[in-house]
Design a protein around this motif. Structure first.
Motif, short mmCIF file in Angstrom:
data_model
loop_
_atom_site.label_atom_id
_atom_site.label_comp_id
_atom_site.label_asym_id
_atom_site.label_seq_id
_atom_site.Cartn_x
_atom_site.Cartn_y
_atom_site.Cartn_z
N SER A 174 51.09 41.38 38.23
CA SER A 174 50.07 41.02 37.25
C SER A 174 50.30 39.64 36.66
O SER A 174 49.36 39.00 36.18
CB SER A 174 50.03 42.04 36.12
N SER A 175 51.54 39.18 36.69
CA SER A 175 51.84 37.88 36.09
C SER A 175 51.64 36.72 37.06
O SER A 175 51.69 35.56 36.65
CB SER A 175 53.29 37.86 35.58
N LEU A 176 51.40 37.00 38.34
CA LEU A 176 51.18 35.94 39.31
C LEU A 176 49.83 35.27 39.08
O LEU A 176 48.84 35.95 38.78
CB LEU A 176 51.25 36.49 40.74
N PRO A 177 49.77 33.95 39.22
CA PRO A 177 48.47 33.27 39.04
C PRO A 177 47.53 33.57 40.21
O PRO A 177 47.94 33.60 41.36
CB PRO A 177 48.85 31.78 39.01
N ASP A 178 46.26 33.83 39.88
CA ASP A 178 45.27 34.13 40.91
C ASP A 178 43.88 33.95 40.31
O ASP A 178 43.66 34.23 39.14
CB ASP A 178 45.46 35.57 41.41
N ASP A 179 42.95 33.50 41.14
CA ASP A 179 41.57 33.31 40.67
C ASP A 179 40.86 34.64 40.44
O ASP A 179 39.97 34.73 39.60
CB ASP A 179 40.78 32.47 41.69
N ASN A 180 41.24 35.67 41.19
CA ASN A 180 40.61 36.98 41.06
C ASN A 180 41.48 37.93 40.24
O ASN A 180 41.55 39.12 40.51
CB ASN A 180 40.37 37.59 42.45
N LYS A 181 42.13 37.40 39.22
CA LYS A 181 43.09 38.18 38.45
C LYS A 181 42.51 39.47 37.85
O LYS A 181 43.15 40.52 37.94
CB LYS A 181 43.71 37.32 37.34
N PRO A 182 41.32 39.47 37.25
CA PRO A 182 40.81 40.73 36.69
C PRO A 182 40.65 41.83 37.74
O PRO A 182 40.96 43.00 37.48
CB PRO A 182 39.45 40.34 36.09
N THR A 183 40.21 41.48 38.94
CA THR A 183 40.05 42.47 40.01
C THR A 183 41.40 43.01 40.43
O THR A 183 41.60 44.23 40.53
CB THR A 183 39.33 41.84 41.22
N TRP A 184 42.33 42.11 40.71
CA TRP A 184 43.66 42.53 41.15
C TRP A 184 44.40 43.28 40.06
O TRP A 184 45.14 44.22 40.34
CB TRP A 184 44.50 41.33 41.62
N PHE A 185 44.21 42.86 38.82
CA PHE A 185 44.85 43.54 37.69
C PHE A 185 44.43 45.01 37.65
O PHE A 185 45.28 45.90 37.51
CB PHE A 185 44.47 42.83 36.38
#
Length: 166
Positions: free
Chosen positions: A43-54
């Motif tokens: 969850s702490s990794l930077p990503d553009d699709n963070k809400p989906t992956w979270f």
């Protein structure tokens, strides 16, 4: 006392009552720690699709912890072994409960087995032989198995109702 008093007959006294050893919870605790730690890291990794992956990461984490953490804990919590002055009884289950009673008069032998890990942790398998068709009932992961075996043997063969101190 691990047994609900409503399961006792009038005048029946509990000699000892216990749940399985807490070692049954080691794996569920490890699963909880590893999955939550791994999910927190991902969850702490930077990503553009963070809400989906979270949502996916934590949804899988919660599902894994329910299956391999919560359910084993509830099974442990809902399982008891009890010896009274009249019978040996086991109860297990959370949503669906089941129980098994063996009258003391039918028990012909009581023994125990302990592996290396059991010796370190102070538990073992209590083996009760009776006169029924099953012939043998094994109660795994009984805490203080030697004391429990001695207390049950004393009750069977000497009629003593002395508690084993646990």
């Amino acid at each position: 006392m691990a047994i609900n008093p409503k399961y006792l007959n009038p005048g029946e006294q509990v000699v000892w009552s216990t749940r399985t050893h807490v070692k049954a919870l080691v794996m569920p605790v490890l699963v909880l720690l590893v999955t939550v730690g791994f999910a927190g890291y991902l969850s702490s990794l930077p990503d553009d699709n963070k809400p989906t992956w979270f949502g996916i990461i934590w949804g899988v984490t919660i599902l894994v912890n329910i299956i391999w953490g919560l359910i084993p804990f509830l099974n442990w919590f809902g399982s008891t072994y009890t010896v009274t002055d009249r019978r040996l009884t086991t109860h297990k289950g959370v949503l669906t409960r089941s129980g098994h009673d063996i009258p003391l008069t039918r028990i012909s032998d009581v023994s125990y087995q302990k592996g290396v890990l059991d010796r370190i942790l102070g538990c073992g398998t209590l083996i009760v032989s009776d006169a029924s068709e099953q012939g043998r009932v094994e109660l795994p992961d009984v805490p203080n198995v030697e004391k429990r075996q001695l207390a049950l043997s004393d009750l069977l063969f000497h009629g003593s109702k002395a508690d084993d101190g646990s």
